[in-house]
Design a protein around this motif. Structure first.
Motif, PDB file in Angstrom:
ATOM      1  N   ASP A  92       2.778   7.330  49.467  1.00  0.00           N
ATOM      2  CA  ASP A  92       1.498   6.644  49.639  1.00  0.00           C
ATOM      3  C   ASP A  92       1.705   5.149  49.426  1.00  0.00           C
ATOM      4  OD1 ASP A  92      -1.001   5.343  48.819  1.00  0.00           O
ATOM      5  OD2 ASP A  92      -1.858   7.353  48.908  1.00  0.00           O
ATOM      6  N   SER A  93       1.373   4.360  50.433  1.00  0.00           N
ATOM      7  CA  SER A  93       1.635   2.923  50.362  1.00  0.00           C
ATOM      8  C   SER A  93       0.907   2.259  49.195  1.00  0.00           C
ATOM      9  CB  SER A  93       1.282   2.245  51.681  1.00  0.00           C
ATOM     10  OG  SER A  93      -0.075   2.434  51.997  1.00  0.00           O
ATOM     11  N   ARG A  94      -0.285   2.729  48.837  1.00  0.00           N
ATOM     12  CA  ARG A  94      -1.002   2.126  47.697  1.00  0.00           C
ATOM     13  C   ARG A  94      -0.231   2.354  46.402  1.00  0.00           C
ATOM     14  NH1 ARG A  94      -6.560   4.754  49.563  1.00  0.00           N
ATOM     15  NH2 ARG A  94      -5.047   6.421  49.637  1.00  0.00           N
ATOM     16  N   GLU A 146       3.540   1.816  57.543  1.00  0.00           N
ATOM     17  CA  GLU A 146       2.325   2.517  57.135  1.00  0.00           C
ATOM     18  C   GLU A 146       1.353   1.558  56.467  1.00  0.00           C
ATOM     19  OE1 GLU A 146      -0.215   4.842  54.379  1.00  0.00           O
ATOM     20  OE2 GLU A 146       1.805   4.503  53.617  1.00  0.00           O
ATOM     21  N   LEU A 147       1.869   0.635  55.647  1.00  0.00           N
ATOM     22  CA  LEU A 147       1.004  -0.332  54.977  1.00  0.00           C
ATOM     23  C   LEU A 147       0.361  -1.267  56.005  1.00  0.00           C
ATOM     24  CD1 LEU A 147      -0.143  -1.396  52.325  1.00  0.00           C
ATOM     25  CD2 LEU A 147       1.884  -2.858  52.123  1.00  0.00           C
ATOM     26  N   ALA A 149      -0.438  -0.535  59.035  1.00  0.00           N
ATOM     27  CA  ALA A 149      -1.501   0.217  59.715  1.00  0.00           C
ATOM     28  C   ALA A 149      -2.706   0.426  58.802  1.00  0.00           C
ATOM     29  CB  ALA A 149      -0.961   1.570  60.185  1.00  0.00           C
ATOM     30  N   ARG A 150      -2.449   0.654  57.532  1.00  0.00           N
ATOM     31  CA  ARG A 150      -3.518   0.981  56.589  1.00  0.00           C
ATOM     32  C   ARG A 150      -4.259  -0.262  56.093  1.00  0.00           C
ATOM     33  NH1 ARG A 150      -2.471   4.647  51.350  1.00  0.00           N
ATOM     34  NH2 ARG A 150      -3.615   6.232  52.468  1.00  0.00           N
ATOM     35  N   ASP A 151      -3.484  -1.317  55.778  1.00  0.00           N
ATOM     36  CA  ASP A 151      -4.084  -2.500  55.162  1.00  0.00           C
ATOM     37  C   ASP A 151      -3.261  -3.728  55.549  1.00  0.00           C
ATOM     38  OD1 ASP A 151      -5.144  -4.484  53.505  1.00  0.00           O
ATOM     39  OD2 ASP A 151      -5.358  -3.136  51.782  1.00  0.00           O
ATOM     40  N   ASN A 155      -0.453  -5.835  53.385  1.00  0.00           N
ATOM     41  CA  ASN A 155       0.911  -5.867  53.906  1.00  0.00           C
ATOM     42  C   ASN A 155       1.406  -7.306  54.022  1.00  0.00           C
ATOM     43  OD1 ASN A 155       3.277  -4.494  55.159  1.00  0.00           O
ATOM     44  ND2 ASN A 155       2.670  -5.792  56.870  1.00  0.00           N
TER      45      ASN A 155
END
Length: 192
Positions: A92-94, A146-147, A149-151, A155
């Motif tokens: 999980d990137s977070r 992934e980071l 794409a997510r945030d 990033n």
């Protein structure tokens, strides 16, 4: 632990085994004891003996093939401990950004401790901080897509901070003078 062993590995590649020794010792001497209750609770196979064997070998037979094998076994023990964290959380990137931030906070403290009167006075702390920043970058590289794409904003902050931090430690041995002050390093870390 990974950051310490990363610092040690670089010094071993330079054949500076005495300089590598404290970085090999830190995981067993400074960190393992704090982690041990959780490792036992999570059912992680103990790996302190692998860390101690590696420390003994770096002191007694640093160029031996046994030392290289012990280095690999120590890494494997740490990797098995990391597997105690559920894979979904580990990826999980977070969660990884939180780990990166903690590594960078520690690196900033170690970097500050390495400098006295505008000069590097504590080489081991410089090398520790280098190892932590380099390991933080390795973690970031694994989650960057992934980071992004997510945030994308987070990033960009992590990417920019690491791009600013990595050059501060150009080599395993400190430069003649710090390339950034501890306050400048801390500002980059705080930007995340």
């Amino acid at each position: 632990m990974k950051g310490h062993l990363l610092a040690a590995s670089e010094l071993m590649q330079l054949k500076d085994y005495p300089a590598a020794e404290p970085h090999i010792g830190h995981p067993a001497e400074e960190l393992y004891g704090d982690l041990e209750p959780t490792l036992i609770q999570k059912g992680v196979p103990p790996f302190k003996q692998q860390l101690n064997t590696l420390l003994d070998l770096i002191q007694s037979a640093p160029t031996s093939p046994q030392t290289e094998a012990a280095f690999k076994e120590a890494h494997e023990g740490i990797d098995k401990a990391l597997e105690a964290i559920p894979e979904q959380e580990r990826l999980d990137s977070r969660f990884v950004v939180a780990v990166i931030r903690q590594l960078l906070d520690t690196a900033g403290s170690e970097y500050a401790a390495s400098i006295t009167n505008g000069r590097f006075a504590e080489t081991v702390e410089y090398q520790d901080s280098r190892g932590f920043v380099r390991y933080a970058d390795q973690l970031y590289q694994k989650i960057a897509p992934e980071l992004q794409a997510r945030d994308p904003e987070l990033n960009a902050k992590v990417k920019n901070a690491l791009e600013g931090l990595l050059p501060v430690w150009p080599d395993p041995m400190p430069p003649a003078q710090p390339l950034k002050t501890p306050a400048q390093v801390q500002a980059l870390i705080q930007s995340i």
